[in-house]
Design a protein around this motif. Structure first.
Motif, PDB file in Angstrom:
ATOM      1  N   LEU A  63     -21.095  28.234 -53.776  1.00 43.29           N
ATOM      2  CA  LEU A  63     -20.694  28.805 -52.106  1.00 43.29           C
ATOM      3  C   LEU A  63     -19.960  27.674 -51.480  1.00 43.29           C
ATOM      4  O   LEU A  63     -18.934  28.430 -50.723  1.00 43.29           O
ATOM      5  CB  LEU A  63     -21.999  28.160 -51.789  1.00 43.29           C
ATOM      6  CG  LEU A  63     -23.322  29.777 -52.109  1.00 43.29           C
ATOM      7  CD1 LEU A  63     -24.567  29.194 -50.903  1.00 43.29           C
ATOM      8  CD2 LEU A  63     -23.151  30.516 -51.350  1.00 43.29           C
ATOM      9  N   LEU A  64     -19.780  26.674 -52.296  1.00 38.34           N
ATOM     10  CA  LEU A  64     -19.179  26.033 -50.774  1.00 38.34           C
ATOM     11  C   LEU A  64     -17.550  26.669 -51.577  1.00 38.34           C
ATOM     12  O   LEU A  64     -16.342  25.748 -50.937  1.00 38.34           O
ATOM     13  CB  LEU A  64     -18.980  24.440 -51.198  1.00 38.34           C
ATOM     14  CG  LEU A  64     -17.610  23.545 -50.866  1.00 38.34           C
ATOM     15  CD1 LEU A  64     -18.013  23.736 -49.423  1.00 38.34           C
ATOM     16  CD2 LEU A  64     -18.138  22.013 -51.324  1.00 38.34           C
ATOM     17  N   ALA A  65     -17.338  26.911 -52.856  1.00 39.89           N
ATOM     18  CA  ALA A  65     -16.179  26.916 -53.258  1.00 39.89           C
ATOM     19  C   ALA A  65     -15.526  28.519 -52.922  1.00 39.89           C
ATOM     20  O   ALA A  65     -14.299  28.525 -52.399  1.00 39.89           O
ATOM     21  CB  ALA A  65     -16.130  27.749 -55.192  1.00 39.89           C
ATOM     22  N   ILE A  66     -15.494  29.350 -52.150  1.00 36.15           N
ATOM     23  CA  ILE A  66     -15.577  30.644 -52.005  1.00 36.15           C
ATOM     24  C   ILE A  66     -14.691  30.141 -50.714  1.00 36.15           C
ATOM     25  O   ILE A  66     -13.801  31.244 -50.316  1.00 36.15           O
ATOM     26  CB  ILE A  66     -16.892  31.334 -51.499  1.00 36.15           C
ATOM     27  CG1 ILE A  66     -17.526  31.444 -52.946  1.00 36.15           C
ATOM     28  CG2 ILE A  66     -15.796  32.839 -50.710  1.00 36.15           C
ATOM     29  CD1 ILE A  66     -18.849  32.806 -52.620  1.00 36.15           C
ATOM     30  N   ILE A  72      -7.495  28.343 -49.150  1.00 41.74           N
ATOM     31  CA  ILE A  72      -5.989  27.613 -50.055  1.00 41.74           C
ATOM     32  C   ILE A  72      -5.265  29.392 -50.425  1.00 41.74           C
ATOM     33  O   ILE A  72      -3.943  28.978 -50.582  1.00 41.74           O
ATOM     34  CB  ILE A  72      -6.224  27.144 -51.452  1.00 41.74           C
ATOM     35  CG1 ILE A  72      -6.850  26.207 -51.456  1.00 41.74           C
ATOM     36  CG2 ILE A  72      -5.514  27.413 -52.525  1.00 41.74           C
ATOM     37  CD1 ILE A  72      -7.683  26.010 -52.808  1.00 41.74           C
ATOM     38  N   LEU A  73      -5.815  30.901 -50.266  1.00 43.36           N
ATOM     39  CA  LEU A  73      -4.360  31.584 -51.076  1.00 43.36           C
ATOM     40  C   LEU A  73      -4.142  31.679 -49.394  1.00 43.36           C
ATOM     41  O   LEU A  73      -3.401  32.401 -49.231  1.00 43.36           O
ATOM     42  CB  LEU A  73      -5.695  32.487 -51.061  1.00 43.36           C
ATOM     43  CG  LEU A  73      -6.656  32.930 -52.408  1.00 43.36           C
ATOM     44  CD1 LEU A  73      -7.403  34.072 -52.802  1.00 43.36           C
ATOM     45  CD2 LEU A  73      -5.562  32.859 -53.699  1.00 43.36           C
ATOM     46  N   LEU A  74      -5.199  31.555 -48.327  1.00 39.19           N
ATOM     47  CA  LEU A  74      -4.455  31.793 -46.855  1.00 39.19           C
ATOM     48  C   LEU A  74      -2.461  30.808 -46.809  1.00 39.19           C
ATOM     49  O   LEU A  74      -1.691  31.281 -46.102  1.00 39.19           O
ATOM     50  CB  LEU A  74      -4.943  31.957 -45.756  1.00 39.19           C
ATOM     51  CG  LEU A  74      -5.728  32.553 -45.799  1.00 39.19           C
ATOM     52  CD1 LEU A  74      -6.994  32.653 -44.413  1.00 39.19           C
ATOM     53  CD2 LEU A  74      -5.250  33.996 -45.689  1.00 39.19           C
ATOM     54  N   ILE A  75      -2.252  29.627 -46.598  1.00 45.38           N
ATOM     55  CA  ILE A  75      -1.520  28.923 -47.315  1.00 45.38           C
ATOM     56  C   ILE A  75      -0.721  29.256 -47.979  1.00 45.38           C
ATOM     57  O   ILE A  75       0.321  28.510 -47.623  1.00 45.38           O
ATOM     58  CB  ILE A  75      -2.808  27.206 -47.406  1.00 45.38           C
ATOM     59  CG1 ILE A  75      -4.122  26.710 -46.178  1.00 45.38           C
ATOM     60  CG2 ILE A  75      -1.580  25.923 -47.348  1.00 45.38           C
ATOM     61  CD1 ILE A  75      -4.040  25.373 -46.670  1.00 45.38           C
TER      62      ILE A  75
END
Length: 545
Positions: A63-66, A72-75
């Protein structure tokens, strides 16, 4: 109106409420909700056994990885957008710099022109400067002493005196042109082509045989090749070769080594008493200069090739001229032969023109017009090709314009009496081709069957008989029949080599599954004994896949 406003207010309020609820739920899901998640985890964790504790920890990590992955993808997306924007700015700057450098190059070339013009003037220059530099790219006028330096040009006896006082070893090209005076010692920038002019100055043509028929012509070649050159070809190969000459100015001879691909056009040209010019294609061939040559700015001469000489000589010779490109696919044909492919596509043969140099000089070859030469209608280009690891694949662009002929079998030897060469003009050969189209037109029955096959190929394979293939078909089949073949045999060969060959570039599994149905349709339309070449070709493709 008040009812509408009430309706609009309620709808928009619900939309805003849902939007805010969605945003709030997203925040609770990935941000504020973690407090509740950890409270639940803390409550249950002490009561779980070892396996359940491990699974619960893994669930919390998942759950934390989501949200971490989303962040990360947004950055990365923002970083990539910033880099692309920076690259776009850098490219614009680079293009401006390239444009500035190109302008400087043109300015430097123009300055070199001016310096050369001043040197020529000092040596006893002439009105026309035999040099073309950057001004040829941007101006329509030809450089001269008057329009480059602004100096007035002497004329008459004054110019002759200037030329007589110059050192002939220092300015041979300056002395080549004297206003209004013929100079027999003019320097030729096309020495090979000038020798062709000399060769044909007093040329007496032989007695041509303008009564021979196509069947006699083809059979006579087989006898000549066997009796005088020890070469043996089947009547079928010779028929295809002659009919191919009627359909296209470019023929491609394919097959395994040792089957006589190069010997066929060479012996055929000897039969017509006009030996072919054989050009050995090299892997380094990249552009037209490999075939036509180029103008050397230092020596002021054109580096001529045998290909260019043969093209030029064909304008004098009434006999068909064959130019053989041996191992033509050692280099990319669509690169070094591109200009010839384009020229031969011109509908009017008056447009078959090649530009060699931008301007005409005194002493240029007689058959050259303003730096251009004409590709004679009596010229055929014959390419030989091997299919192995050392060669390039011949593209559809080349195949569509050419007439491919396969030589995969050696003919049996036979004995015959010594047979002489046949002197025939290209004009009479073209006449025989046209007469064959009148005497042996394609039957309506065969054309109807071909239309059915065309519809089947369009429906199942998205293949069609293009306009170029149809024209070649109308030119090939009548000549093939006049040379002793059958109408269906000519149709079979064209379809196998010009249409079905495109299967090689299609989806492998799709072609393999559909070929059996196509063979059955050919049997149904043309008969089980008809179209053997096409069916054999299809089975060969099927076995390869």
């Amino acid at each position: 109106m008040s009812e509408f406003l009430k309706f609009a207010y309620e709808v928009l309020s619900q939309v805003v409420y849902n939007l805010v609820t969605w945003v709030a739920a997203f925040i609770r899901l990935f941000i504020t909700g973690w407090v509740q998640y950890f409270l639940i985890f803390k409550t249950y964790f002490p009561t779980l056994n070892i396996l359940a504790k491990i699974l619960s920890v893994l669930l919390m990590l998942l759950l934390l990885a989501i949200p971490v992955v989303i962040i990360i993808l947004l950055i990365r997306r923002m970083i990539l957008h910033h880099q692309l924007k920076a690259d776009s700015t850098d490219n614009a700057t680079l293009y401006r710099e390239i444009g500035r450098l190109n302008k400087q190059v043109l300015d430097l070339m123009e300055e070199k022109n001016n310096i050369l013009a001043l040197k020529v003037n000092a040596m006893g220059g002439v009105e026309r400067i035999p040099y073309m530099g950057a001004s040829a790219l941007t101006e329509d006028t030809i450089p001269s002493l008057e329009n480059v330096t602004g100096n007035e040009i002497p004329s008459g006896r004054a110019m002759e005196a200037m030329v007589e006082n110059t050192d002939p070893n220092k300015a041979p090209l300056v002395r080549a042109v004297i206003e209004g005076k013929e100079d027999t010692n003019v320097a030729h920038r096309f020495p090979k082509l000038s020798l062709v002019d000399v060769k044909y100055k007093d040329f007496q043509p032989p007695q041509y045989d303008n009564e021979i028929s196509l069947q006699e012509f083809t059979e006579g070649y087989r006898m000549f090749a066997a009796s005088q050159m020890g070469l043996y070809y089947t009547p079928e190969i010779v028929r295809r070769f002659v009919a191919g000459m009627a359909a296209s100015k470019l023929l491609i001879l394919e097959g395994i080594s040792g089957t006589g691909k190069t010997s066929l056009p060479y012996s055929f040209s000897r039969y017509m008493d006009n030996p072919a010019t054989i050009i050995s294609v090299q892997p380094s061939f990249r552009d037209r200069s490999e075939l036509l040559g180029y103008f050397n700015e230092f020596s002021k001469k054109f580096n001529e090739t045998e290909f260019l000489r043969a093209l030029y000589e064909a304008n004098y010779n009434q006999t068909p001229t064959l130019i053989v490109l041996d191992e033509m696919n050692l280099a990319r044909i669509e690169y070094y032969f591109a200009e010839m492919l384009s020229v031969l596509e011109m509908p009017s043969k008056d447009e078959w023109i090649l530009d060699l140099v931008p301007t005409a000089w005194k002493g240029d070859p007689y058959k050259m017009d303003n730096g251009k030469i004409h590709v004679a209608d009596s010229t055929w280009f014959i390419g030989t090709a091997n299919n192995d690891d050392s060669t390039f694949t011949i593209t559809d662009k080349v195949y569509d314009r050419a007439m491919p002929i396969e030589l995969n079998e050696r003919a049996d030897e036979f004995e015959c009496e010594m047979y002489p060469a046949c002197d025939v003009t290209a004009e009479h050969l073209e006449y025989m081709f046209q007469k064959a189209k009148e005497d042996y037109p394609i039957s309506d029955e065969l054309m109807e069957k071909m239309q059915k096959l065309d519809s089947y190929l369009i429906t199942r394979f998205k293949l069609a008989f293009g306009n170029r293939i149809m024209k070649q078909l109308y030119d090939f089949i009548p000549v093939y029949v006049a040379c002793g073949g059958t109408e269906l045999g000519g149709m079979d060969y064209i379809i196998a080599r010009k249409v079905l060959k495109k299967f090689e570039s299609m989806n492998v599994s799709f072609v393999r599954d559909e070929i059996t149905g196509l063979i059955s349709y050919i049997d149904k339309t043309f008969g089980e004994d008809g179209m053997p070449d096409s069916k054999e070709y299809l089975r060969r493709i099927q076995n390869l896949y």
